[in-house]
Design an enzyme around this catalytic site. Sequence first.
Site, PDB file in Angstrom:
ATOM      1  N   ASP A 170       4.606   4.947   6.995  1.00  0.00           N
ATOM      2  CA  ASP A 170       5.324   4.885   8.268  1.00  0.00           C
ATOM      3  C   ASP A 170       6.045   3.555   8.443  1.00  0.00           C
ATOM      4  OD1 ASP A 170       4.893   7.357   9.717  1.00  0.00           O
ATOM      5  OD2 ASP A 170       2.790   6.828   9.792  1.00  0.00           O
ATOM      6  N   LEU A 171       5.318   2.469   8.256  1.00  0.00           N
ATOM      7  CA  LEU A 171       5.865   1.153   8.590  1.00  0.00           C
ATOM      8  C   LEU A 171       6.997   0.750   7.652  1.00  0.00           C
ATOM      9  CD1 LEU A 171       2.601  -0.773   9.524  1.00  0.00           C
ATOM     10  CD2 LEU A 171       4.115   0.583  10.973  1.00  0.00           C
TER      11      LEU A 171
END
Length: 402
Positions: A170-171
């Site tokens: 995600d990041l």
Amino acid sequence: MPRSGLLSHVTVLDITNFLAGPYGSQVMADMGARVIKIEPPDGDITRTTPPHFLKGESAYYLSVNRNKESLVLNLKDKEGQAIFLDLVKKADIVFENYRPGVLQRLGIGFEALKKVNPRIVMCSVSGFGQDGPYRDRPAYDIIVQALSGGMSMTGEEGGKAVRAGIPLGDLSAGMFGVIGALSALSHVAATGEGKHIDVSMLDCQVSMLTYQATYYLMSGEVPGLQGRGHRSLTTYRAYLCGDGIEIVVAANSEKMWRGLCDVLGHSELPDDARFKERNVRLRHRAQLDEILEAAFLKRRSEDVLAALEIAEVPSAPINSVDRALADPQIKHRDMVIDLQHEDGDELRVVGNPVKVVGGKDDNRGFPPHLGADTARVLQDILGATEQQIQDWRVRGIVAGGN
């Protein structure tokens, strides 16, 4: 809300939820961009993610939505779509993480955006990208960690693969999304031509395989679980000290290697035929590990860390989250900040890692309540009247206060 910072001239329409998109748009908000978070009537799904809440807002949501404004707009409604396109006319970036094809079906895909604003940048963050055989599959962090090969290298040797504790899928997608969006914005400044940026979570994870992938492509050897060490470096790993505290050491150079041996009382090791050179040490890794592990077990972590610092050998304790957030360097760099809402709510969150030398971080806006800025945004950007806004509210096109 007043803005300052390198991106204070930029307006972002943020139609993302969960983590990758909101994390990326928060990076831009922290840098001063006006980020308008456009939410459906029931809000970003993470607003209700357990286990921790502040007056009904989840800690998950609060962690990645500061410095934004919240506008509730029903993008499934034709008039809601028309309002969105009017907002696009005044925006610089549209940041989105819908499944590929959804915005096109709604009539607000990139081609529609470009017709009303030829300079618009759209950044689409999705699990697998806008094309390919996996295009329409749902994806979450653990899915891309597994598919990318990264998960197969995470865990103790001889154990089972584990998901990284930090949601890297995600990041990293959020960060690459920001890089892509701002690069496209630079292109717009030079040419006047808007661009559509396509960021895949899986692509981002594969790109982060870096040398591990190249090792395989060069040798055909498939890397396995890495444990807490390094395939290329024998003294780049974790050690257990006699007081039960684990520390990591990164003795990469020959000077550092000799310094490590001196600290541990094994000044003879650099002259031992088995350990003289880096490649030779790698072949005798098991024997070296046994010697060094025994040496660390004889020492207290505090003492050995102090001695390693004097010897200029990089080292650190393996901090728990509480210890990390209390670390003097992290506190000095404002990586734990206080946010205050006008209604008196207070919140501590992690800070913005991008610092401007000589600048000041004045952007500490509290994450917005659902629809808190609906009326103000519509009045400010579109010049909508109170009567128009009330009419849209009644018909379920917008919601929220001012």
